[in-house]
Design a protein around this motif. Structure first.
Motif, PDB file in Angstrom:
ATOM      1  N   ILE A 452      37.101  46.123  50.786  1.00 44.77           N
ATOM      2  CA  ILE A 452      36.573  45.071  51.657  1.00 44.77           C
ATOM      3  C   ILE A 452      35.200  45.437  52.200  1.00 44.77           C
ATOM      4  N   SER A 453      34.568  46.409  51.564  1.00 42.45           N
ATOM      5  CA  SER A 453      33.234  46.856  51.969  1.00 42.45           C
ATOM      6  C   SER A 453      32.235  46.575  50.842  1.00 42.45           C
ATOM      7  N   PRO A 454      30.943  46.806  51.095  1.00 39.48           N
ATOM      8  CA  PRO A 454      29.950  46.609  50.028  1.00 39.48           C
ATOM      9  C   PRO A 454      30.187  47.499  48.808  1.00 39.48           C
ATOM     10  N   LEU A 455      30.967  48.575  48.967  1.00 42.28           N
ATOM     11  CA  LEU A 455      31.254  49.463  47.843  1.00 42.28           C
ATOM     12  C   LEU A 455      32.051  48.759  46.746  1.00 42.28           C
ATOM     13  N   LYS A 456      32.625  47.636  47.094  1.00 39.39           N
ATOM     14  CA  LYS A 456      33.464  46.890  46.162  1.00 39.39           C
ATOM     15  C   LYS A 456      32.704  46.515  44.887  1.00 39.39           C
ATOM     16  N   VAL A 457      31.398  46.310  45.010  1.00 33.23           N
ATOM     17  CA  VAL A 457      30.604  45.869  43.853  1.00 33.23           C
ATOM     18  C   VAL A 457      30.580  46.923  42.749  1.00 33.23           C
ATOM     19  N   HIS A 458      30.907  48.177  43.099  1.00 36.67           N
ATOM     20  CA  HIS A 458      30.904  49.251  42.111  1.00 36.67           C
ATOM     21  C   HIS A 458      32.279  49.447  41.474  1.00 36.67           C
ATOM     22  N   PHE A 459      33.267  48.653  41.877  1.00 37.39           N
ATOM     23  CA  PHE A 459      34.612  48.782  41.325  1.00 37.39           C
ATOM     24  C   PHE A 459      34.649  48.199  39.908  1.00 37.39           C
ATOM     25  N   PRO A 460      35.539  48.713  39.045  1.00 36.90           N
ATOM     26  CA  PRO A 460      35.768  48.061  37.746  1.00 36.90           C
ATOM     27  C   PRO A 460      36.207  46.617  37.960  1.00 36.90           C
ATOM     28  N   THR A 461      35.877  45.751  37.032  1.00 37.78           N
ATOM     29  CA  THR A 461      36.165  44.313  37.178  1.00 37.78           C
ATOM     30  C   THR A 461      37.626  44.051  37.502  1.00 37.78           C
ATOM     31  N   LEU A 462      38.532  44.784  36.871  1.00 31.55           N
ATOM     32  CA  LEU A 462      39.967  44.555  37.068  1.00 31.55           C
ATOM     33  C   LEU A 462      40.408  44.882  38.489  1.00 31.55           C
ATOM     34  N   LEU A 463      39.688  45.804  39.169  1.00 36.19           N
ATOM     35  CA  LEU A 463      40.090  46.252  40.502  1.00 36.19           C
ATOM     36  C   LEU A 463      39.366  45.529  41.637  1.00 36.19           C
ATOM     37  N   VAL A 464      38.498  44.580  41.310  1.00 33.09           N
ATOM     38  CA  VAL A 464      37.791  43.835  42.351  1.00 33.09           C
ATOM     39  C   VAL A 464      38.779  43.029  43.194  1.00 33.09           C
ATOM     40  N   SER A 465      39.810  42.526  42.553  1.00 31.02           N
ATOM     41  CA  SER A 465      40.851  41.791  43.274  1.00 31.02           C
ATOM     42  C   SER A 465      41.662  42.755  44.140  1.00 31.02           C
ATOM     43  N   PRO A 466      41.853  42.442  45.451  1.00 33.26           N
ATOM     44  CA  PRO A 466      42.685  43.301  46.317  1.00 33.26           C
ATOM     45  C   PRO A 466      44.111  43.441  45.799  1.00 33.26           C
ATOM     46  N   ILE A 467      44.596  42.408  45.100  1.00 32.39           N
ATOM     47  CA  ILE A 467      45.949  42.453  44.540  1.00 32.39           C
ATOM     48  C   ILE A 467      46.036  43.571  43.503  1.00 32.39           C
ATOM     49  N   ASN A 468      45.129  43.549  42.545  1.00 34.46           N
ATOM     50  CA  ASN A 468      45.134  44.566  41.496  1.00 34.46           C
ATOM     51  C   ASN A 468      44.810  45.948  42.055  1.00 34.46           C
ATOM     52  N   CYS A 469      43.915  45.984  43.039  1.00 37.76           N
ATOM     53  CA  CYS A 469      43.530  47.252  43.645  1.00 37.76           C
ATOM     54  C   CYS A 469      44.727  47.887  44.359  1.00 37.76           C
ATOM     55  N   GLY A 470      45.504  47.065  45.057  1.00 38.63           N
ATOM     56  CA  GLY A 470      46.691  47.570  45.728  1.00 38.63           C
ATOM     57  C   GLY A 470      47.725  48.079  44.739  1.00 38.63           C
ATOM     58  N   ALA A 471      47.937  47.339  43.655  1.00 40.46           N
ATOM     59  CA  ALA A 471      48.880  47.774  42.621  1.00 40.46           C
ATOM     60  C   ALA A 471      48.426  49.093  42.001  1.00 40.46           C
ATOM     61  N   PHE A 472      47.118  49.225  41.795  1.00 41.19           N
ATOM     62  CA  PHE A 472      46.549  50.464  41.247  1.00 41.19           C
ATOM     63  C   PHE A 472      46.839  51.654  42.162  1.00 41.19           C
ATOM     64  N   CYS A 473      46.669  51.463  43.474  1.00 39.37           N
ATOM     65  CA  CYS A 473      46.901  52.548  44.436  1.00 39.37           C
ATOM     66  C   CYS A 473      48.356  53.006  44.422  1.00 39.37           C
ATOM     67  N   MET A 474      49.284  52.065  44.294  1.00 37.51           N
ATOM     68  CA  MET A 474      50.702  52.430  44.260  1.00 37.51           C
ATOM     69  C   MET A 474      51.022  53.280  43.028  1.00 37.51           C
ATOM     70  N   ILE A 475      50.564  52.810  41.875  1.00 37.29           N
ATOM     71  CA  ILE A 475      50.837  53.538  40.628  1.00 37.29           C
ATOM     72  C   ILE A 475      50.111  54.885  40.634  1.00 37.29           C
ATOM     73  N   ALA A 476      48.873  54.904  41.148  1.00 36.43           N
ATOM     74  CA  ALA A 476      48.112  56.152  41.225  1.00 36.43           C
ATOM     75  C   ALA A 476      48.826  57.176  42.099  1.00 36.43           C
ATOM     76  N   GLY A 477      49.406  56.715  43.205  1.00 31.90           N
ATOM     77  CA  GLY A 477      50.133  57.620  44.095  1.00 31.90           C
ATOM     78  C   GLY A 477      51.299  58.291  43.402  1.00 31.90           C
ATOM     79  N   LEU A 478      52.002  57.555  42.531  1.00 31.24           N
ATOM     80  CA  LEU A 478      53.136  58.116  41.803  1.00 31.24           C
ATOM     81  C   LEU A 478      52.703  59.221  40.847  1.00 31.24           C
ATOM     82  N   ILE A 479      51.429  59.215  40.455  1.00 31.25           N
ATOM     83  CA  ILE A 479      50.883  60.271  39.596  1.00 31.25           C
ATOM     84  C   ILE A 479      50.266  61.385  40.445  1.00 31.25           C
TER      85      ILE A 479
END
Length: 519
Positions: A452-479
């Motif tokens: 939710i900050s200006p850093l968002k513009v540097h995210f991969p296209t798939l992770l720009v959505s907060p929905i996908n970004c949140g799902a990514f964080c959950m799966i990343a945590g399991l690793i």
């Protein structure tokens, strides 16, 4: 209007009455926060389900994802039932109840502190919960604004204040037990309400088959990539964008495994029977309510001639679909959404106040705090949390402030991403380390705040959505947790052995539950 007002008064009267009735169960911390760990299977299952689904799902998510993915949005509801309810109960239910009672922990941060032997870990977890639950709490009111505007000629601010006060009264008076009983009643309303609404909306479109046929004639937008202009895509099995739909399923389903207000329902389970019954009941509840909400939202494009997404946003989809219903059914819808919102609100404020009192104030800010003082402080904090959420909701509604709504969008991702893996591995694996918990906490909160900050513009296209970004964080945590645990200092053996000793304790059961074979 008279019928609507009578239904509302009866509804509010019952909620407050139950709160006052349950005062005797809320005299100490265990009773106020966990209902004495004696809550039956049906109450626990409905408390889990009603805390899961609020006006955010019914109005916001159902409208948004139904519009984007068509009938395929129903997969989100199915995921909520199978992954968010069934597997959550099977994987977490029993072990959570056993270990949290053994460690004498009433909150998720307290579990982290005792399981990993770290006071700082407990305090950090309580701060994360405080930061991300407040905007989530404020967002619960948003779904009510359009529905109340459609059904009543009452200012939205008045509705928000009344709802907040009445929720506060029964939570403050009766604690968790009052919340659980009210959740059961509100859950029954949600079950019958969503079925009635679906039937009425589809009937207005000529029935299910006619509505599905009408949906199949709508082509995808020109901006929809490879499926642009394709007819039938919104009535198809996986919809126009299955990859992003998968992100929705993961965030809204797997997320419950790491949300403190959801996991703490397992702390209060009464018995083994409660787990078995609760598993079935909560799964069926999620399938009907969540599946029904997303299924209903999937037909939103049939009303596209009345909806201006650019001007009014996705929150206008479901209210527009309901605007033509009979008055008595509109009253049921209002009660349904009130039930969904009040049940989740009560769970959130109880979680926030108990966490802040037991994990941050007790022993740190206030060195000595007896049972009576702890309950009194929690009651005061409930008032504070509700007041803050009301102010934020009204500010957002009457101004152009969007930060609150954005922060709410990442709250699920931040909380579940930070806590899911440490909690899951903490229950099952002796090798999970304190350092791994720290990395999971820091990684998910940092990534979601960056979203939710200006850093968002540097995210991969798939992770720009907060929905996908949140799902990514959950799966990343399991690793992250197992990898970091393997390369960092091992946990203290005495601490781990003591925590896991609760699983080895022998119990005696009737032969109706087991054959008792010598093996």
């Amino acid at each position: 209007m008279a019928i609507k007002m009578i239904l509302l008064l009866v509804f509010f009267g019952v909620m407050v009455g139950i709160g006052l009735y349950c005062r005797k169960n809320a005299t100490d911390v265990n009773g106020f926060v966990l209902g004495g760990r004696s809550v039956g299977p049906w109450l626990t299952a409905f408390a889990y389900g009603t805390s899961y689904f609020s006006a955010v799902v019914f109005v916001g998510y159902a409208g948004q994802f139904g519009w984007k993915y068509g009938i395929a949005a129903t997969w989100a509801g199915i995921g909520n039932a199978v992954l968010g309810s069934l597997l959550a109960w099977v994987v977490l239910g029993r072990r959570t109840r056993i270990m949290t009672q053994h460690l004498d922990s009433a909150t998720m941060p307290e579990f982290f502190g005792k399981r990993f032997g770290s006071t700082s870990l407990k305090i950090t977890a309580s701060v994360i919960i405080f930061i991300f639950l407040i905007p989530y709490t404020a967002s619960l009111y948003n779904g009510l604004s359009r529905l109340f505007g459609m059904a009543f000629d009452i200012d939205y601010s008045v509705c928000v204040v009344v709802m907040a006060i009445l929720t506060g009264v029964y939570v403050i008076a009766g604690g968790y037990m009052a919340t659980a009983i009210n959740d059961f009643i509100q859950g029954i309303i949600m079950l019958f309400g969503i079925c009635a609404v679906i039937f009425a909306v589809l009937h207005s479109q000529g029935g299910f088959l006619a509505a599905l046929e009408g949906l199949a004639k709508i082509p995808a937008e020109e901006t929809a990539g490879p499926v642009a202009g394709a007819p039938g895509i919104f009535a198809s099995f996986f919809g126009p964008d299955p990859v992003n739909l998968l992100g929705v399923v993961i965030l809204t389903s797997l997320g419950t495994w790491g949300l403190p207000q959801m996991v703490q329902k397992f702390y209060a389970i009464k018995s083994e029977k409660s787990i078995n019954t609760g598993t079935v009941v909560s799964t069926v509840f999620a399938l009907v309510v969540a599946g029904g909400c997303y299924f209903l939202g999937g037909f939103g494009r049939l009303f596209s001639d009345k909806i201006d997404i650019a001007a009014n946003g996705y929150d206008s989809v479901v209210p527009t679909m309901l605007s033509g219903l009979p008055e008595i059914l509109l009253a049921v819808v209002v009660i349904l959404v009130l039930s969904a919102s009040m049940s989740t609100l009560s769970s959130l404020v109880l979680t926030s106040s108990s966490t802040l009192t037991l994990d941050l104030l007790k022993g740190h800010v206030i060195k000595k705090m007896d049972e009576k003082q702890q309950v009194s402080i929690m009651r005061c904090l409930i008032v504070v949390f509700i007041a803050i959420s009301v102010v934020l909701a009204i500010i957002q509604y009457k101004s152009t402030v969007t930060f609150i709504a954005q922060l709410m969008g990442v709250s699920w991702g931040a909380l579940a991403g930070a806590f899911l893996a440490p909690f899951l591995y903490g229950l099952y694996w002796k090798g999970a380390t304190k350092t791994a918990c720290w990395v999971s906490f820091i990684f998910s909160t940092a990534v979601m705040l960056a979203d939710i900050s200006p850093l968002k513009v540097h995210f991969p296209t798939l992770l720009v959505s907060p929905i996908n970004c949140g799902a990514f964080c959950m799966i990343a945590g399991l690793i992250i947790v197992p990898v970091v645990s393997l390369v960092t200092a091992k946990p203290e053996k005495r601490l781990v052995d003591d925590a896991f000793s609760c699983y080895d304790e022998r119990v005696t059961v009737r032969k109706s539950q087991t054959l008792g074979d010598p093996s």
